[in-house]
Design a protein around this motif. Sequence first.
Motif, mmCIF file in Angstrom:
data_model
loop_
_atom_site.group_PDB
_atom_site.id
_atom_site.type_symbol
_atom_site.label_atom_id
_atom_site.label_comp_id
_atom_site.label_asym_id
_atom_site.label_seq_id
_atom_site.Cartn_x
_atom_site.Cartn_y
_atom_site.Cartn_z
ATOM 1 N N SER A 37 0.828 -1.203 0.000
ATOM 2 C CA SER A 37 0.000 0.000 0.000
ATOM 3 C C SER A 37 0.869 1.262 0.000
ATOM 4 N N ASN A 38 0.229 2.387 -0.398
ATOM 5 C CA ASN A 38 0.929 3.665 -0.293
ATOM 6 C C ASN A 38 1.259 3.971 1.164
ATOM 7 N N SER A 112 6.266 -0.601 -3.779
ATOM 8 C CA SER A 112 5.613 0.712 -3.777
ATOM 9 C C SER A 112 6.658 1.707 -3.278
ATOM 10 N N GLN A 114 8.039 5.856 -2.355
ATOM 11 C CA GLN A 114 7.795 7.255 -2.019
ATOM 12 C C GLN A 114 9.147 7.993 -2.001
#
Length: 489
Positions: A37-38, A112, A114
Amino acid sequence: MKNNKLFTLTLFISSFFILSSCSSDDDEETTIPPNPSNFTITSKDITDTDFTIDWSAATIEGTEGVEYDIYLDDTLVASDLEVLTYTFSNLSVETTYDAKVTAKSIEFGTTSTQVIEVTTSALPIPSAFDLTSKDITITDFTIDWTAATVEGNDGVVYDIYLDDTMVASDLEVLTYTFSNLNAETTYDAKVIAKSNAFETTSTQVIDVTTLALPIPSAFDLTAKDITITDFTIDWTAATIDDNDGVVYDIYLDDTLVASDLEVLTYTFSNLNAETTYDAKVIAKSNAFETTSTQQIELTTQSAPAPNDFTLTLDSNGTNSANISWSSLTIDGPGGVLADIYINNNEEATGVTSSGYVFTGLTANTEYTVRITARSTAYGTTLDKEITFTTAALPTTFEVTSATLYPRTTGTFASAPSMIIRFTDRDLLDGIILNGMTYTNYFFAGSDGITISLSDAEYDALSSATTKEGIADFTENEQSSSKTFTYTVN
């Protein structure tokens, strides 16, 4: 842990192929593995060389969970982390970095990502501070400054510059004195506060102008006792702000005549009479060599001329004369001499007597005698003149007759001639007829002469409007002449 991951992945792949072979292409769809997930990423504790990132946990279906890889500007710096924080160290100051966190599914291998941009802080610099000057003199001044502060425990030291030249370094005090400077000069005084820990700096500059050299004060200059050849000047004392005092140089018409005087008076001597001079006094500072000047213009008195006197002709002969004069005097030092001139020609100079005899004069001739009375002290003069005529010589010489004769022919033929007779033929020197002098002639008896003429001479004489001639003679040792007329036979 790694073995379990491999087993799980093998089991997943086997199950996938069994289900695919048993399923109908029309009834079943392919299953895609899930991604973590983010999550969110933040930075903290940013310094000039370090910062820390924190991130929230990423979640994923399954039982194996997630782990994290860390990148700095796309360079892997840590992998397979299970914690949610990471600190970057040994970074460059004031530099922007990309910090990236990639969450990896342990079970499915999916990811994922960031990214966050973080800039390291600048090095701490010493704080601004105040810089002031004081105690400014001709050659010195002092600067003071407030303390500069900086983060850390190592504190600040100071470098000092004068016109960009370092004169002191690593000072811990808050003051500095500049010495041996030039007077009336502007300087840039600079203080650089240096951080001991970070070597960063903060600078303050101040312009300071040293004081001008003190000059002697103005003073009064006066003149007195002015005579023909001398005068005296006096002046009031010049003062100056020091203990070495003042001395004086004296000039006359810009020529130095005395120097380093400590008195307040000076007498000029041996000057010219009736002359204007510039007297100048320059007050000089012994300590600083600065000066102050006063000047005065004055004129010496006129020199006296010899007193009036009388001039007398005592005697006057045919070739001499005796001149006398009254006593020559002057109101002043020195005496008076006589310079003697006759018809503007110098006869004698420096005569001390009161008379003079002129000889070798010409009889019956006018003469002008000038006596110049001359002061021996001042060179001033007074002239007197007298005019006289010498006595005429007594003479008996006369031309008694003069006849012009034409040319004759026949038995007693002769050239044209002139016969002239005199009272005393022996005194005769020559005859002038029509501008021509005749000194060659024939005697005509005891009292006459015959001059033979050419026809042209006869024609000129006979046709002359004024029939005159001149007889030159010497009588009593005096040369003279007589004009006579002639007749034409």
